[in-house]
Design an enzyme around this catalytic site. Structure first.
Site, mmCIF file in Angstrom:
data_model
loop_
_atom_site.group_PDB
_atom_site.id
_atom_site.type_symbol
_atom_site.label_atom_id
_atom_site.label_comp_id
_atom_site.label_asym_id
_atom_site.label_seq_id
_atom_site.Cartn_x
_atom_site.Cartn_y
_atom_site.Cartn_z
ATOM 1 N N GLU A 17 -2.150 -0.730 -3.512
ATOM 2 C CA GLU A 17 -2.292 -0.163 -2.130
ATOM 3 C C GLU A 17 -0.779 -0.174 -1.444
ATOM 4 O O GLU A 17 -0.742 -0.132 -0.127
ATOM 5 C CB GLU A 17 -3.376 -0.088 -1.347
ATOM 6 C CG GLU A 17 -4.544 0.129 -2.045
ATOM 7 C CD GLU A 17 -4.725 1.412 -2.724
ATOM 8 O OE1 GLU A 17 -4.231 2.599 -2.401
ATOM 9 O OE2 GLU A 17 -5.234 1.659 -3.742
ATOM 10 N N VAL A 18 0.184 -0.496 -2.052
ATOM 11 C CA VAL A 18 1.437 -0.620 -1.201
ATOM 12 C C VAL A 18 2.595 0.535 -1.305
ATOM 13 O O VAL A 18 3.696 0.558 -0.752
ATOM 14 C CB VAL A 18 2.147 -2.018 -1.528
ATOM 15 C CG1 VAL A 18 1.570 -3.324 -1.306
ATOM 16 C CG2 VAL A 18 2.668 -1.983 -3.369
ATOM 17 N N LYS A 42 2.480 4.641 -17.290
ATOM 18 C CA LYS A 42 1.433 3.923 -16.686
ATOM 19 C C LYS A 42 0.475 3.140 -17.691
ATOM 20 O O LYS A 42 -0.373 3.619 -18.331
ATOM 21 C CB LYS A 42 0.673 4.617 -15.832
ATOM 22 C CG LYS A 42 -0.644 3.789 -14.901
ATOM 23 C CD LYS A 42 -0.064 3.245 -13.835
ATOM 24 C CE LYS A 42 -1.204 2.659 -13.026
ATOM 25 N NZ LYS A 42 -0.558 2.140 -11.654
ATOM 26 N N THR A 46 -6.749 1.956 -13.690
ATOM 27 C CA THR A 46 -8.000 1.278 -13.558
ATOM 28 C C THR A 46 -8.762 2.101 -12.201
ATOM 29 O O THR A 46 -7.901 2.693 -11.605
ATOM 30 C CB THR A 46 -8.151 -0.047 -13.091
ATOM 31 O OG1 THR A 46 -7.367 -0.277 -11.794
ATOM 32 C CG2 THR A 46 -7.570 -1.045 -14.318
ATOM 33 N N ASP A 55 -2.859 7.891 -11.453
ATOM 34 C CA ASP A 55 -1.496 7.828 -10.818
ATOM 35 C C ASP A 55 -0.122 8.855 -11.435
ATOM 36 O O ASP A 55 0.793 9.380 -10.878
ATOM 37 C CB ASP A 55 -0.869 6.385 -10.946
ATOM 38 C CG ASP A 55 -1.906 5.416 -10.092
ATOM 39 O OD1 ASP A 55 -2.530 6.002 -9.119
ATOM 40 O OD2 ASP A 55 -1.673 4.069 -10.427
ATOM 41 N N GLY A 118 -1.063 -3.163 -9.437
ATOM 42 C CA GLY A 118 -1.160 -4.366 -8.755
ATOM 43 C C GLY A 118 0.189 -4.921 -8.777
ATOM 44 O O GLY A 118 1.263 -4.134 -8.476
ATOM 45 N N SER A 177 5.711 2.596 2.666
ATOM 46 C CA SER A 177 5.390 3.348 3.853
ATOM 47 C C SER A 177 5.682 2.872 4.942
ATOM 48 O O SER A 177 5.389 1.832 5.518
ATOM 49 C CB SER A 177 3.787 3.494 3.789
ATOM 50 O OG SER A 177 3.312 4.157 4.573
ATOM 51 N N GLY A 208 2.919 9.549 4.883
ATOM 52 C CA GLY A 208 2.757 10.883 4.891
ATOM 53 C C GLY A 208 3.559 11.691 4.142
ATOM 54 O O GLY A 208 3.461 12.905 3.665
#
Length: 242
Positions: A17-18, A42, A46, A55, A118, A177, A208
Site C-alpha cells: 500500500e505504498v 504482474k 493476491t 492491479d 509488496g 503519494s 488522489g
C-alpha cells in the site's frame, strides 16, 4: 527531447500500500503518451477472486487500452504470494515462468514494467523466490516506491542495502503519494530520502492522482522526473516544501 523510459524496469516498494500500482500506471501513461509500446507484468496478484479487477486492470484504466497487461498467477487471500499459493492449493510461481514472460514481452514492446507484490524480498514460492531474484536473472533495474512520512527513512535505507548486496541497479525512488498538506517529517524527508536510498528522488505522485483517468497522463508527467519520461523538478519541489 526527453528520452523517457525504454527497456525493462521493475517496480518494487518498501512495503504494501505504498503506491506501486499508481506509479506503475504513471510510468506506463507517460510512455504511451510519448508513442512507446508498453507492457505491464504482474507476476503474482493476491487478495483478488477470479474475475475481480486487480492491479493490471487499474493500470489499464489509468494508462489506456493500448497497454499490454499480463498477470501470471492470482490467489484469493491478501497474503504474500508464497503463503497465498500454499493456502489456496494453487501452483506457486517459478523463476523460469516469470523470466519467460519477461523475455517475450521485452521482445515485443519498447517498455516493460514488472510490478512486484509488496516489497523486494517478498517470497513467491517456498524456495524463496523474490522479485530481486527475477531482476537479477534478467538484468533489470529496480525502481522503488516509498512513502513520504515518518518511518520511511529506515525502510528506504534497508531496501537500498538489499539492492546493493544483490548487485541490483536502480534509477532512483518515487514517493507513491504526496499529500496536499505535508507534515514536518514529510517535508524534511524530501532532502533525506535520496541520502538513505543512495539514489535520486525521481518523483512524487500527488494523493488522489488516480481518482479520475481523464488527464492522468498529464498529472503523471508533472509528477515524474525527466529520467522517467516526465517533467518533475526534484530541486524545485524540495525547495518549495523546505
Amino acid at each position: 527531447m526527453n528520452p523517457g523510459l525504454h527497456g525493462l524496469l521493475f517496480v518494487s516498494g518498501t512495503g504494501t500500500e505504498v503506491g506501486k500500482t499508481a506509479v506503475t500506471a504513471a510510468l506506463a501513461a507517460v510512455a504511451v503518451r510519448a508513442g512507446r509500446s508498453v507492457a505491464v507484468l504482474k507476476p503474482g496478484q493476491t487478495g483478488m477472486a477470479p474475475g475481480e479487477a486487480g492491479d493490471c486492470a487499474e493500470v489499464g484504466r489509468l494508462a489506456g487500452p493500448t497497454v499490454t497487461l499480463r498477470e501470471l498467477a492470482r490467489y484469493p487471500e491478501p497474503l504474500a504470494p508464497d503463503t497465498a499459493a500454499r493456502r489456496s492449493g494453487l501452483p506457486a510461481l517459478t523463476l523460469d515462468r516469470i523470466v519467460l514472460e519477461v523475455k517475450e514481452l521485452t521482445a515485443a514492446h519498447d517498455l516493460v514494467l514488472v510490478e512486484g507484490a509488496g516489497g523486494l524480498l517478498v517470497r513467491y514460492n517456498e524456495d524463496g523466490l523474490t522479485l530481486a531474484d527475477v531482476a537479477r536473472a534478467v538484468g533489470g533495474e529496480v525502481l522503488t516506491v516509498v512513502t513520504a512520512g515518518l518511518g520511511t527513512l529506515n525502510s528506504t535505507a534497508l531496501n537500498a542495502e538489499a539492492l546493493r548486496s544483490r548487485g541490483l541497479r536502480t534509477p532512483g525512488i518515487v514517493i507513491g503519494s504526496w499529500p496536499a498538506e505535508p507534515d514536518l517529517a514529510m517535508r524534511c524527508n524530501l532532502a533525506d530520502l535520496p541520502k538513505d536510498a543512495g539514489a535520486p528522488l525521481l518523483g512524487a505522485l500527488p494523493a488522489g492522482a488516480v481518482a479520475d483517468p481523464a488527464g492522468f497522463a498529464d498529472r503523471a508527467a508533472a509528477a515524474l522526473a525527466p529520467e522517467l519520461g516526465g517533467e518533475w523538478d526534484a530541486a524545485g519541489f524540495t525547495a518549495r516544501w523546505s
